[in-house]
Write a protein that holds these residues in place. Sequence first.
Motif, short mmCIF file in Angstrom:
data_model
loop_
_atom_site.label_atom_id
_atom_site.label_comp_id
_atom_site.label_asym_id
_atom_site.label_seq_id
_atom_site.Cartn_x
_atom_site.Cartn_y
_atom_site.Cartn_z
N LEU A 293 46.15 17.65 27.90
CA LEU A 293 46.75 17.53 29.23
C LEU A 293 46.32 18.66 30.17
N LEU A 294 45.79 19.74 29.63
CA LEU A 294 45.58 20.96 30.42
C LEU A 294 44.25 20.94 31.16
N PRO A 295 44.26 21.08 32.49
CA PRO A 295 43.01 21.21 33.24
C PRO A 295 42.28 22.49 32.86
N ILE A 296 40.96 22.40 32.73
CA ILE A 296 40.15 23.56 32.34
C ILE A 296 40.32 24.71 33.33
N ASP A 297 40.40 24.41 34.62
CA ASP A 297 40.52 25.48 35.62
C ASP A 297 41.78 26.32 35.39
N THR A 298 42.85 25.67 35.01
CA THR A 298 44.10 26.39 34.74
C THR A 298 43.93 27.33 33.56
N ALA A 299 43.28 26.84 32.51
CA ALA A 299 43.05 27.66 31.32
C ALA A 299 42.14 28.85 31.64
N LEU A 300 41.12 28.61 32.46
CA LEU A 300 40.20 29.69 32.83
C LEU A 300 40.90 30.75 33.68
N ASN A 301 41.81 30.32 34.54
CA ASN A 301 42.55 31.29 35.36
C ASN A 301 43.36 32.25 34.49
N GLN A 302 43.97 31.72 33.44
CA GLN A 302 44.73 32.59 32.53
C GLN A 302 43.80 33.56 31.82
N LEU A 303 42.65 33.04 31.34
CA LEU A 303 41.69 33.90 30.66
C LEU A 303 41.22 35.02 31.58
N GLU A 304 40.96 34.71 32.85
CA GLU A 304 40.50 35.72 33.80
C GLU A 304 41.55 36.81 33.99
N PHE A 305 42.83 36.43 33.97
CA PHE A 305 43.89 37.44 34.08
C PHE A 305 43.90 38.33 32.84
N PHE A 306 43.72 37.74 31.67
CA PHE A 306 43.74 38.53 30.43
C PHE A 306 42.57 39.51 30.35
N ILE A 307 41.38 39.09 30.82
CA ILE A 307 40.19 39.94 30.65
C ILE A 307 39.76 40.62 31.95
N GLN A 308 40.43 40.28 33.07
CA GLN A 308 40.19 40.93 34.36
C GLN A 308 38.74 40.81 34.82
N GLN A 309 38.16 39.61 34.63
CA GLN A 309 36.82 39.38 35.16
C GLN A 309 36.60 37.90 35.43
N ASP A 310 35.61 37.62 36.27
CA ASP A 310 35.28 36.26 36.70
C ASP A 310 34.59 35.50 35.56
N THR A 311 35.01 34.24 35.34
CA THR A 311 34.39 33.44 34.27
C THR A 311 33.67 32.20 34.82
N LYS A 312 33.51 32.15 36.14
CA LYS A 312 32.96 30.92 36.75
C LYS A 312 31.56 30.58 36.26
N SER A 313 30.80 31.58 35.86
CA SER A 313 29.43 31.31 35.39
C SER A 313 29.36 31.02 33.89
N TRP A 314 30.47 31.08 33.21
CA TRP A 314 30.46 30.87 31.76
C TRP A 314 30.30 29.38 31.43
N LYS A 315 29.53 29.09 30.42
CA LYS A 315 29.32 27.72 29.95
C LYS A 315 30.35 27.39 28.88
N LEU A 316 31.11 26.31 29.09
CA LEU A 316 32.24 26.00 28.23
C LEU A 316 31.88 25.83 26.76
N ASP A 317 30.70 25.25 26.50
CA ASP A 317 30.35 24.95 25.11
C ASP A 317 29.34 25.93 24.53
N GLU A 318 29.24 27.10 25.16
CA GLU A 318 28.45 28.20 24.60
C GLU A 318 29.38 29.31 24.14
N LYS A 319 28.85 30.21 23.33
CA LYS A 319 29.67 31.30 22.80
C LYS A 319 30.18 32.19 23.94
N VAL A 320 31.31 32.82 23.71
CA VAL A 320 31.89 33.71 24.71
C VAL A 320 30.97 34.91 24.94
N PRO A 321 30.63 35.22 26.19
CA PRO A 321 29.79 36.39 26.46
C PRO A 321 30.45 37.68 25.95
#
Length: 435
Positions: A293-321
């Motif tokens: 049920l969860l939109p990816i954008d919502t999940a990415l916004n939470q991740l950005e708060f946790f790590i304090q950086q932009d994730t817009k360029s990250w590829k969803l199905d690649e390993k975490v930078p």
Amino acid sequence: MNNSKQLNIGILMYGVGHHQAAWLEDDSSVNEFTTIEYYENLAKIAERGKFDAIFFADSQAFPADSPTELPTSYFDPIVALTAMSKVTDNVGLVSTISGTFNNPFTTARQLLTLQHITKGRMGWNLVTSMTDREAQNHSIPELPERAVRYKKADEFAEVMNKLFESWSIESYKPDKENNTITKNKNIQPFNHNGENFQVKGPLTLPLRKEGKPVAMQAGASKEGVALAAKYADAVYSVSWNLRQANIYREKLNQAIKESPRPDNYIKVFPGLVTYVGKTREEAQEKKAKLDNLLPIDTALNQLEFFIQQDTKSWKLDEKVPKLPPVEEFKGPVGRYQTVLEIIEDRNPTVRELLGYLNAGGGHLTLIGTPEEIVDELERWMNEGAADGFNLMPPTLPGSLEDFVDLVIPEMQKRGIFRRDYNDETFREMLELDKY
């Protein structure tokens, strides 16, 4: 079975559940959670499960940056807990208190008033807050640096203890024959004159036989752990796995040795997310339904708060930078450490990492039958990594009811959780005087 060790279980109240998609379920409580009756009902469920505590987190800002952002800090915690205290008789009640923004005299007065009203069921969780938006609601342009916040929090805790202990009910002795009400020589100012607070004292009401409200702390940074070692009775921690939990325990134990209370023992309550079913498949389906049920954008916004950086360029199905080490991180340390731990533990893709963080943001997450879940809780207890857990239900009230109806009976059967209350204060339930 009769186990000499028993776990303490609390619940962290949070919106309609800790999963970001909880509000999207067909039967979600999104239309009810703005009423005090909603929280009163959750309190009754927790007490039916013989829980030790109900804990309110808090944020003193609501940015509303997205139309899907839920105002999870809807009610003031102390006011909400006051209402919940009137529909419960035993469960502990813990309010988050910001040492950065709160006034110690007002806060101590409110908490000790509730300690009187509830006959000893209060606790408080000292935090230093996390965002500039909160600071800007208190006439502060930006959140002070971590070291500054924790130095102020240390003084805040010191003043709180002075206020709580400023006089005792033993000095309130009405005596009509001798025309006296108090032993006023025992009720004197303490004249605190610090860098942040100047408080004459005493408090307007005395400490009673139930003692001070239980002091909790939740910081995972070096400063947060040192503050806990100096003042806390128990701590809330963030641990993805047993390794991280053991590292935290070791860090806390070392801080205690270096503190003014070197022989003290502080209970540790890691966060706990559970998806429980009568079969493992049923439990997995509950998680998958929410994740889908969860939109990816919502999940990415939470991740950005946790790590304090932009994730817009990250590829969803690649390993975490690769992320910077925790020593270089300026934001909330506990969640960031957990993100790093998940990456090291699982080497996930970005999409997989989001799935791990969807509910609870990286706390211990157990999916399975009651027996499987209790096996793991018991293992953490027996290895000394946890004295109890702070339950973070993915949905409310549904996941809480699952835990009460399915997990609690299994814990009781093994003798690692109480079968009933015993007319105790919160401090007595946690057995803090044993240590």
